[in-house]
Scaffold this motif. Sequence first.
Motif, PDB file in Angstrom:
ATOM      1  N   TRP A 227      -4.299  10.067 105.509  1.00 47.26           N
ATOM      2  CA  TRP A 227      -4.265   9.212 104.335  1.00 47.26           C
ATOM      3  C   TRP A 227      -3.379   9.839 103.265  1.00 47.26           C
ATOM      4  O   TRP A 227      -3.063  11.030 103.298  1.00 47.26           O
ATOM      5  N   VAL A 228      -3.017   9.040 102.277  1.00 43.44           N
ATOM      6  CA  VAL A 228      -2.144   9.483 101.196  1.00 43.44           C
ATOM      7  C   VAL A 228      -2.972  10.201 100.141  1.00 43.44           C
ATOM      8  O   VAL A 228      -4.131   9.848  99.898  1.00 43.44           O
ATOM      9  N   ASN A 229      -2.368  11.225  99.514  1.00 42.28           N
ATOM     10  CA  ASN A 229      -2.995  11.931  98.397  1.00 42.28           C
ATOM     11  C   ASN A 229      -2.385  11.427  97.096  1.00 42.28           C
ATOM     12  O   ASN A 229      -1.223  11.017  97.060  1.00 42.28           O
ATOM     13  N   ASN A 230      -3.175  11.467  96.015  1.00 43.03           N
ATOM     14  CA  ASN A 230      -2.638  10.962  94.750  1.00 43.03           C
ATOM     15  C   ASN A 230      -1.414  11.746  94.268  1.00 43.03           C
ATOM     16  O   ASN A 230      -0.584  11.207  93.532  1.00 43.03           O
ATOM     17  N   MET A 231      -1.261  12.973  94.707  1.00 46.24           N
ATOM     18  CA  MET A 231      -0.062  13.727  94.326  1.00 46.24           C
ATOM     19  C   MET A 231       1.181  13.172  95.029  1.00 46.24           C
ATOM     20  O   MET A 231       2.298  13.345  94.540  1.00 46.24           O
ATOM     21  N   THR A 237      -3.998   9.632  88.468  1.00 47.35           N
ATOM     22  CA  THR A 237      -5.437   9.826  88.672  1.00 47.35           C
ATOM     23  C   THR A 237      -6.170   8.501  88.761  1.00 47.35           C
ATOM     24  O   THR A 237      -7.401   8.466  88.770  1.00 47.35           O
ATOM     25  N   ASP A 238      -5.419   7.409  88.816  1.00 46.53           N
ATOM     26  CA  ASP A 238      -6.040   6.092  88.947  1.00 46.53           C
ATOM     27  C   ASP A 238      -6.911   6.032  90.195  1.00 46.53           C
ATOM     28  O   ASP A 238      -8.045   5.562  90.165  1.00 46.53           O
ATOM     29  N   LEU A 239      -6.378   6.515  91.303  1.00 47.01           N
ATOM     30  CA  LEU A 239      -7.133   6.710  92.541  1.00 47.01           C
ATOM     31  C   LEU A 239      -6.924   8.158  92.951  1.00 47.01           C
ATOM     32  O   LEU A 239      -5.785   8.563  93.203  1.00 47.01           O
ATOM     33  N   ALA A 240      -8.015   8.916  93.020  1.00 49.53           N
ATOM     34  CA  ALA A 240      -7.851  10.339  93.319  1.00 49.53           C
ATOM     35  C   ALA A 240      -9.110  10.858  94.012  1.00 49.53           C
ATOM     36  O   ALA A 240     -10.217  10.422  93.709  1.00 49.53           O
ATOM     37  N   PRO A 241      -8.946  11.807  94.936  1.00 49.43           N
ATOM     38  CA  PRO A 241      -7.669  12.373  95.373  1.00 49.43           C
ATOM     39  C   PRO A 241      -7.034  11.597  96.530  1.00 49.43           C
ATOM     40  O   PRO A 241      -5.870  11.799  96.832  1.00 49.43           O
TER      41      PRO A 241
END
Length: 611
Positions: A227-231, A237-241
């Motif tokens: 899956w994708v990381n918020n970085m 930080t809308d969807l994290a991490p």
Amino acid sequence: MASLGVKHCQDSLLISAFLILPLLFVGCGGGQSTTIPPSGGTASVTISPTRAALTTGQSQTFTAAVTGNAVTTVTWEVDSIPGGNASVGTVTASGVYSPPSSAGSHTIAARSTADTTVSASANVFITDLAGVFTYHNDLSRDGVNNKEYALSTSTVKAATFGKRFACAIDASAYAQPLWVANVAIGGGTHNVLIAATVHDTIYAFDADVSPCKTYWSQSLLASGETWVNNMDVGGSTDLAPDIGIVGTPVIDPATNTIYVVSKSKNGATIHQRLHALSLIDGSEKFSGPQEIAATVNGITFSPLSQNQRAGLALLNGVVYIAWGSHGDIGTYYGWIVGYNAATLAQVSVFNDDPGAGGGGIWMSGGAPAADSSNNMYVITGNGNFDGVTLFGDSFLKLSTPGFSVLSFFAPSDQATLNSGDIDFGSGGATILVDQPSGPVQHLAIGGGKVGTLFLLNRDNLGGNTTNDAGAVQSFSVGNRIFGTPAFWQNTLYIAPITDHLKSYTFNPSMGQFTTAPASQSATTFGFPGSTPSISSQGTSNGIVWATEKGTGPSVLHAYDATNVGTELWNSANSSADQAGQAVKFTVPTVANGKVYVGTVGEISVYGLSPN
């Protein structure tokens, strides 16, 4: 006395036996005796369970116990009818109840055969709800299940309602849980709960069994992916991490197909894919998955920067998917792409702001709404606006499947909204209100970060006019809106951020709302407020369900819909009712006597106590 099987016995012995021991027969010839239990004494009957919620395709086994009499058998009744009938449901001699094909509530009784004046009863509640197949229940996005017979203002209380079990999941569930009745799965017919997580996993659980039973789970990650990381998306930080499945899937009950969008990565390559999964076993259908790609006016869809936050919509054989941004990072657009539900072939593409970008369609997880003519309605976020090709901060009416803007409304201060990141489209899609006898027959309503609700004429949304003159009505609800309102019995329910859950009454003859709240909760909902759901038995026993997000467990609240100042129950009052860790924008799903809440690490399941 040969008929009694007694031979060569004296009359005096027989007379004595019958007078002194009325139920003792003495076998003279073989020297054996049989004791027949006494018929006297006071019988007492108990039944289990004492309450049950069923769909029309389920059955329920009741058990009965008789004390105070050695004759422990019972006869069974439904609504005082021995054995029941097709209208009320039938019950076998062993206590197996099969409901009728119609919804309602019935009484199952077990009656002592030793003393027919003594019985025990149970309540059974039957729903003919086929499913909660889409975000906020239907294409109007009103959030109403009016086929709920088990949960009422009298049964939802601490003594009879609480957390029944939880289904473990591998990450946060931002998507609303979906529910399907009477599925042929697991060697029988069961109600199924569908849940999706940001780790790109989708689950099919038994919706009723405690402890939780998993029929299947499916990872939507291809080989070598995660899956994708918020970085990866610029540190938002809308969807994290973690970022995977975020938008609520949609289910086609006609084909038992779940449509869902995954976001994943393989090294630096980001993928977004549309999956069509079998409801029965989770396998891919229709040669899926389909890699999402689109181009319009020379602008190419970016799977990295586009956030698939909005719920999916299934309309007239086409699956529609909308996108916004990850915290306004990078160049993004308000895309909507349609795919043929049977082939996954791309049907149509729309970009609401193909200039410098913006106009994201996210609506705090809300899904595009639609009317009976298959027109689609969305609200866009901050972006450029000219009313021709650029539609930032706009309420749009779109034709389908080929997209054209049929009508729009943009607040008169749209430029201010855009420059200040004050999204009109932070509020959920739209509530469509049909009033055949009212001054405006086709209405829609929505609002965003300003905290103003706009009531609009769907036949002409009103354009961009001075002082919002094109709107039918506008009024403040007190604070910013990050959710979709619910609408039931000419009452709108909304919970802005750091504000109370409020109800507003619609006056059909005037075609407008009373702008002062009819009632409000004592509880103040912090960020991001709440998207409420409604359960009712038709026009009665309305309950407003709302989740409260704090820093700890999610809190589920139940309010009397006729006066939300009356709280019936909440999960914070007992440690046994504690939900999982809260996530934002979650929507409670109500079906067949249960309420399902998505959290971090579990789907928390609430319902009636069986006894």
